[in-house]
Scaffold this active site. Structure first.
Site, mmCIF file in Angstrom:
data_model
loop_
_atom_site.group_PDB
_atom_site.id
_atom_site.type_symbol
_atom_site.label_atom_id
_atom_site.label_comp_id
_atom_site.label_asym_id
_atom_site.label_seq_id
_atom_site.Cartn_x
_atom_site.Cartn_y
_atom_site.Cartn_z
ATOM 1 N N GLY A 117 -3.600 17.561 18.785
ATOM 2 C CA GLY A 117 -4.385 18.747 18.444
ATOM 3 C C GLY A 117 -4.314 19.804 19.533
ATOM 4 N N GLY A 118 -5.469 20.302 19.918
ATOM 5 C CA GLY A 118 -5.535 21.344 20.943
ATOM 6 C C GLY A 118 -4.928 20.926 22.262
ATOM 7 N N GLY B 82 29.952 38.768 18.394
ATOM 8 C CA GLY B 82 28.612 39.046 18.896
ATOM 9 C C GLY B 82 28.182 38.104 19.999
ATOM 10 N N ALA B 83 28.740 36.892 19.982
ATOM 11 C CA ALA B 83 28.390 35.918 21.023
ATOM 12 C C ALA B 83 28.935 36.359 22.379
ATOM 13 C CB ALA B 83 28.918 34.541 20.659
#
Length: 499
Positions: free
Chosen positions: A153-154, A389-390
């Site tokens: 959880g938290g 693009g790489a």
């Protein structure tokens, strides 16, 4: 230190160290001093008024590691399951605030059942105070989380905000909801280990940066990490004389690493180890997305951040996981002024519906953003392929690299020759009679488009260098850039990285 007040045997029965033993394993001998030891909860509901919870379940204080000051806390699972209530959370939050003011790292040992249910919203207040200070400390002082028990959880979100997470085999568990809730809600039986064990988070989710076989190994690795990173924003990186370098041995080896065929794989770590000081490579997230390498290392005794494509893992291609791994490491190094050295051999961003649906556009954009935003010294070495693009994304000159070096046989282009010809000469490639023409055009593409000489002529490459020159070039470039000043950014509060 008097340890009689701690229930140490109870932890030993579970095969784990006690919170105070963990602190003592981390810190230099006799250097730890506890603070807020008398703090206690003020909850009166559900019989809590009759319960004594020593130090409210968390030991907090300050000490030294490798002779330098640190702030440390360790949750004590033998006290109310290490559950976090308001005072427990406030103690940690105040310790982090003190660390920010004192300019030192914060190390947290997490071993907690989560929020103290009896305290209701006050327990949530404790978590909120802690999260807030985690965010305030980010980029000001390093934050290191050790998962030494269950975190649910938290309890997982504070480590999730911190810079580095260490997990230990068989005792570390992290999940939003545990196996019981998964079974109740999703009707699925799963063990705590399979849901959120150390192996899961180090190799599959990428939540954990380091996986250790034992607690003792974990604490040694934490101490080692602190030898590589600045301990606060603005601390100057000082050379460490213990690392050596054999110039002749490395120069000879580096010339033999690249295979003859450009489609054949090799391990980029072999190249890196020929450039950085001997035995100094300290990898981060080693098991996660092996097509990318992120690591700290030393060059002439000074810490650097290493980012590399690794052809030994999926051909070194950039996918969603590799993009996230690279972007976050770049941003960490930039936050603390750790210079970046990049080794590039990348065939592109991964194609196909699976990665498109996972958001490769968004994840890949993080790499572009992180490198463009970074103002630290940035040196890039292209060893073989740098396509499309790489090529741009992997710290090209266009994204602010200070120096870009390329090996003579490297290939820089929109795509490889075969892919280019399939577009430019698709018709001819289907005709066997045109085989000679296709071969001719393929060679022309390699000679006139892909060669690094073209990029060098355009001023996109600082210099074409021989592999054996790499160490010297990188070292001298970093030396020249040591006093680099930051670029003046446009007036704004902050940018909006594509998370």
């Amino acid at each position: 230190m008097d340890t009689s007040k701690y229930n140490i045997q109870k932890q030993h029965d579970k095969g784990k160290l006690h919170a105070i033993e963990r602190i003592n394993a981390l810190c230099d001998k006799d250097s730890f001093y506890e603070i807020y030891s008398a703090a206690s909860h003020n909850c009166t509901s559900f019989g809590m008024d009759k319960k004594v919870i020593p130090y409210d379940g968390v030991i907090t204080g300050f000490g030294k590691i490798n002779g330098k000051k640190v702030a440390v806390y360790a949750q004590d699972f033998t006290v109310q399951g290490g559950s976090l209530g308001k005072v427990h959370g406030q103690k940690i939050a105040e310790l982090i605030q003190k660390a920010i003011e004192a300019k030192c790292p914060v190390i947290g040992v997490n071993d907690s059942g989560g929020a103290r249910i009896q305290e209701g919203v006050d327990a949530l207040c404790g978590y909120g105070d802690l999260f807030y200070q985690n965010v305030r400390a980010s980029g000001a002082v390093p934050q290191i989380s050790i998962i030494a028990g269950p975190c649910a959880g938290g309890a997982v979100y504070s480590p999730g905000i911190t810079d580095f997470i260490f997990a230990v085999d068989k005792i570390s568990q992290m999940f939003i909801t545990g196996p019981k809730v998964v079974k109740a809600v999703m009707f699925q039986d799963i063990s705590a280990e399979d849901l959120g064990g150390a192996s899961i988070h180090s190799s599959k989710s990428g939540v954990a940066h380091f996986r250790c076989e034992s607690e003792s190994e974990c604490y040694e690795k934490v101490r080692k990490l602190l030898d590589y990173i600045p301990h606060y924003y603005g601390e100057e990186i000082v050379a460490d004389a213990k690392f050596k370098f054999d110039e002749k041995k490395s120069a000879k080896k580096i010339t033999t690493i690249l295979p003859e065929r450009s489609a054949q794989s090799y391990n980029m770590k072999d190249v890196i180890n020929c450039v950085v000081d001997e035995d100094s490579l300290f990898e981060v997230m080693e098991e996660f997305s092996p097509n990318a390498v992120t690591a700290f290392a030393k060059i002439e005794g000074r810490s650097v951040g290493i980012i590399a494509n690794n052809p030994a893992g999926y051909g070194g291609i950039l996918n969603c996981d590799a993009s996230d791994k690279i972007a976050r490491f770049v941003r960490y190094c930039d936050a603390y002024n750790v210079p970046l050295v990049n080794f590039v051999d990348v065939p592109g961003f991964i194609p196909g519906p699976q990665e498109e649906q996972k958001g490769i556009i968004r994840h890949g954009a993080k790499v572009i953003y992180a490198y463009s935003e970074a103002t630290v010294p940035k040196v890039t070495v292209i060893t073989r392929k740098a396509y499309g693009g790489a090529y741009i994304a992997m710290c090209s000159k266009h994204l602010g690299a200070d120096f870009v070096y390329a090996w003579p046989k490297s290939e820089i282009a929109v795509m490889g020759a075969e892919g280019a010809l399939e577009i430019l000469y698709a018709k001819e490639m289907k005709d066997p009679a045109q085989a000679q023409l296709v071969a001719q055009k393929s060679q022309e593409y390699k000679d006139n488009i892909m060669t690094p000489a073209i990029a060098a002529q355009r001023d996109y490459i600082s210099e074409i260098i021989q592999p054996e020159e790499t160490r010297e070039r990188v070292a001298r470039s970093l030396e020249f850039l040591a006093s680099k000043t930051q670029n003046v950014a446009p007036a704004k509060k902050h940018g909006n990285i594509p998370l």
